[in-house]
Motif scaffolding. Structure first.
Motif, PDB file in Angstrom:
ATOM      1  N   ASP A   9      -1.056   9.637  -6.394  1.00 52.41           N
ATOM      2  CA  ASP A   9      -1.378  10.343  -7.631  1.00 52.41           C
ATOM      3  C   ASP A   9      -2.784  10.058  -8.152  1.00 52.41           C
ATOM      4  OD1 ASP A   9       1.219  11.411  -7.687  1.00 52.41           O
ATOM      5  OD2 ASP A   9       1.982   9.624  -8.698  1.00 52.41           O
ATOM      6  N   ILE A  10      -3.566   9.285  -7.428  1.00 58.34           N
ATOM      7  CA  ILE A  10      -4.899   8.957  -7.924  1.00 58.34           C
ATOM      8  C   ILE A  10      -5.959   9.389  -6.918  1.00 58.34           C
ATOM      9  CG2 ILE A  10      -4.072   6.986  -9.273  1.00 58.34           C
ATOM     10  CD1 ILE A  10      -5.160   5.149  -7.121  1.00 58.34           C
ATOM     11  N   SER A  11      -7.160   9.561  -7.424  1.00 59.69           N
ATOM     12  CA  SER A  11      -8.278   9.981  -6.583  1.00 59.69           C
ATOM     13  C   SER A  11      -8.735   8.829  -5.697  1.00 59.69           C
ATOM     14  CB  SER A  11      -9.442  10.431  -7.468  1.00 59.69           C
ATOM     15  OG  SER A  11      -9.933   9.328  -8.226  1.00 59.69           O
ATOM     16  N   ASP A  12      -9.545   9.146  -4.696  1.00 59.32           N
ATOM     17  CA  ASP A  12     -10.087   8.114  -3.819  1.00 59.32           C
ATOM     18  C   ASP A  12     -10.921   7.099  -4.594  1.00 59.32           C
ATOM     19  OD1 ASP A  12      -8.929   9.134  -1.542  1.00 59.32           O
ATOM     20  OD2 ASP A  12     -10.682  10.294  -0.932  1.00 59.32           O
ATOM     21  N   ILE A  13     -11.693   7.579  -5.556  1.00 56.31           N
ATOM     22  CA  ILE A  13     -12.571   6.654  -6.291  1.00 56.31           C
ATOM     23  C   ILE A  13     -11.754   5.692  -7.152  1.00 56.31           C
ATOM     24  CG2 ILE A  13     -12.966   8.091  -8.358  1.00 56.31           C
ATOM     25  CD1 ILE A  13     -15.966   7.207  -8.058  1.00 56.31           C
ATOM     26  N   ASN A  14     -10.664   6.170  -7.738  1.00 54.04           N
ATOM     27  CA  ASN A  14      -9.806   5.270  -8.516  1.00 54.04           C
ATOM     28  C   ASN A  14      -9.012   4.333  -7.620  1.00 54.04           C
ATOM     29  OD1 ASN A  14     -10.523   6.053 -11.119  1.00 54.04           O
ATOM     30  ND2 ASN A  14      -9.117   7.780 -11.116  1.00 54.04           N
ATOM     31  N   PHE A  15      -8.725   4.772  -6.405  1.00 53.50           N
ATOM     32  CA  PHE A  15      -8.071   3.881  -5.440  1.00 53.50           C
ATOM     33  C   PHE A  15      -8.992   2.713  -5.106  1.00 53.50           C
ATOM     34  CE2 PHE A  15      -6.926   2.432  -1.197  1.00 53.50           C
ATOM     35  CZ  PHE A  15      -5.555   2.267  -1.326  1.00 53.50           C
ATOM     36  N   ILE A  16     -10.272   2.997  -4.879  1.00 50.30           N
ATOM     37  CA  ILE A  16     -11.244   1.939  -4.617  1.00 50.30           C
ATOM     38  C   ILE A  16     -11.315   0.988  -5.819  1.00 50.30           C
ATOM     39  CG2 ILE A  16     -13.711   1.433  -4.398  1.00 50.30           C
ATOM     40  CD1 ILE A  16     -12.854   2.409  -1.806  1.00 50.30           C
ATOM     41  N   LYS A  17     -11.284   1.536  -7.031  1.00 51.64           N
ATOM     42  CA  LYS A  17     -11.398   0.722  -8.245  1.00 51.64           C
ATOM     43  C   LYS A  17     -10.269  -0.289  -8.384  1.00 51.64           C
ATOM     44  CE  LYS A  17     -13.879   3.880 -11.345  1.00 51.64           C
ATOM     45  NZ  LYS A  17     -13.774   4.622 -12.631  1.00 51.64           N
ATOM     46  N   MET A  18      -9.134  -0.018  -7.765  1.00 51.33           N
ATOM     47  CA  MET A  18      -7.975  -0.897  -7.933  1.00 51.33           C
ATOM     48  C   MET A  18      -8.255  -2.335  -7.528  1.00 51.33           C
ATOM     49  SD  MET A  18      -4.892   1.597  -6.608  1.00 51.33           S
ATOM     50  CE  MET A  18      -3.598   0.401  -6.866  1.00 51.33           C
ATOM     51  N   LEU A  58     -11.088   5.640   3.732  1.00 49.88           N
ATOM     52  CA  LEU A  58     -11.994   4.859   2.894  1.00 49.88           C
ATOM     53  C   LEU A  58     -12.411   3.557   3.558  1.00 49.88           C
ATOM     54  CD1 LEU A  58     -10.098   5.311  -0.511  1.00 49.88           C
ATOM     55  CD2 LEU A  58     -12.092   6.580   0.302  1.00 49.88           C
ATOM     56  N   PHE A  59     -11.557   3.045   4.441  1.00 53.56           N
ATOM     57  CA  PHE A  59     -11.840   1.792   5.137  1.00 53.56           C
ATOM     58  C   PHE A  59     -11.912   2.033   6.641  1.00 53.56           C
ATOM     59  CE2 PHE A  59      -9.141  -0.104   1.504  1.00 53.56           C
ATOM     60  CZ  PHE A  59     -10.220  -0.084   0.644  1.00 53.56           C
ATOM     61  N   ILE A  98     -15.746  -3.611   4.872  1.00 52.27           N
ATOM     62  CA  ILE A  98     -14.578  -2.932   5.443  1.00 52.27           C
ATOM     63  C   ILE A  98     -14.577  -1.441   5.132  1.00 52.27           C
ATOM     64  CG2 ILE A  98     -13.196  -5.038   5.247  1.00 52.27           C
ATOM     65  CD1 ILE A  98     -11.588  -3.528   3.020  1.00 52.27           C
ATOM     66  N   CYS A  99     -15.535  -0.987   4.312  1.00 56.81           N
ATOM     67  CA  CYS A  99     -15.548   0.416   3.899  1.00 56.81           C
ATOM     68  C   CYS A  99     -16.122   1.322   4.988  1.00 56.81           C
ATOM     69  CB  CYS A  99     -16.377   0.589   2.624  1.00 56.81           C
ATOM     70  SG  CYS A  99     -15.603  -0.087   1.148  1.00 56.81           S
ATOM     71  N   SER A 100     -15.563   2.500   5.086  1.00 61.15           N
ATOM     72  CA  SER A 100     -16.140   3.551   5.931  1.00 61.15           C
ATOM     73  C   SER A 100     -17.362   4.119   5.211  1.00 61.15           C
ATOM     74  CB  SER A 100     -15.109   4.657   6.139  1.00 61.15           C
ATOM     75  OG  SER A 100     -14.806   5.282   4.891  1.00 61.15           O
ATOM     76  N   GLU A 101     -18.055   5.056   5.832  1.00 55.99           N
ATOM     77  CA  GLU A 101     -19.198   5.684   5.158  1.00 55.99           C
ATOM     78  C   GLU A 101     -18.746   6.347   3.853  1.00 55.99           C
ATOM     79  OE1 GLU A 101     -21.365   8.310   7.661  1.00 55.99           O
ATOM     80  OE2 GLU A 101     -21.793   6.799   9.185  1.00 55.99           O
ATOM     81  N   LYS A 102     -17.596   6.995   3.895  1.00 57.88           N
ATOM     82  CA  LYS A 102     -17.047   7.625   2.696  1.00 57.88           C
ATOM     83  C   LYS A 102     -16.756   6.577   1.631  1.00 57.88           C
ATOM     84  CE  LYS A 102     -12.951  10.252   1.164  1.00 57.88           C
ATOM     85  NZ  LYS A 102     -11.672  10.870   1.612  1.00 57.88           N
TER      86      LYS A 102
END
Length: 216
Positions: free
Chosen positions: A71-80, A139-140, A184-188
């Protein structure tokens, strides 16, 4: 016969803000049950405290990450995983039990050690799943071994805890958190991480400095 779970719920509710410094006499009067009944159900006070501690730890939200992440965007997933206020979804509900847990730590150190060990094991599994979902989202990096990465993070955290007061919040964020996480992050994932840093670096540094001040 009074059920054990009913008594545990009552104990935790009644002493939530007062802590765990009650005597069995006080408890018996508060719950309106005899001391004999308490000992028949729990065996001894240590077992009673242990059962209450385990009950509290089971109330804390460790799971639900899979459902929540949809239910959350990719950017908010990263913020977790970043030190941004109100984004830590791993220990929801723990703060209101702080006094109770603090008393257990001081008065029943062996029981406290048990529940922390269990808490760390649950968090380890949850963080592994976080990494796996991040890979699924693109993302990773796909070659990341989630379990190994979390083992490394936990080892580094123990080292950081012993030296954290020597460094500024900015140093800890950029060197101790972002540089490590970026690996560990991908380019995205890197693009999204940079987007977050451009907007929220200041609040992250303030939150880190606040956590450091609590350790002093």
């Amino acid at each position: 016969m009074v059920e054990k779970r009913f008594l545990i719920e009552k104990i935790v509710a009644n002493y939530l803000y007062d802590g765990a410094r009650f005597t069995t006499d006080e408890l018996s009067k508060e719950l309106r049950v005899s001391k004999r009944t308490l000992y028949e159900i729990f065996g001894n006070k240590n077992n009673l405290i242990r059962d209450c501690a385990n009950y509290i730890m089971n109330l804390i939200q460790y799971d639900g990450l899979d459902a929540y992440s949809k239910d959350i965007s990719d950017i908010n997933f990263i913020k977790m995983i970043l030190p941004i206020k109100n984004t830590n979804h791993y220990l929801i509900g723990l703060s209101k039990y702080n006094k109770f847990i603090a008393d257990i730590k001081k008065l029943y150190p062996d029981i406290y050690a048990e529940i922390i060990l269990d808490c760390n094991a649950r968090l380890h599994k949850l963080m592994e799943r976080y990494i796996e979902i991040g890979v699924e989202r693109g993302l990773f990096r796909t070659e990341i071994n989630a379990s190994l990465f979390i083992d490394i993070i936990e080892n580094e955290r123990r080292t950081m805890d012993s030296v954290i007061r020597k460094y500024s919040g900015a140093d800890i964020l950029h060197t101790g958190i972002i540089a490590f996480f970026r690996g560990i992050c991908s380019e995205k994932g890197v693009r999204l991480l940079d987007n977050i840093l451009a907007k929220e670096t200041t609040i992250m540094i303030k939150n880190i400095e606040y956590q450091i001040s609590k350790k002093l």
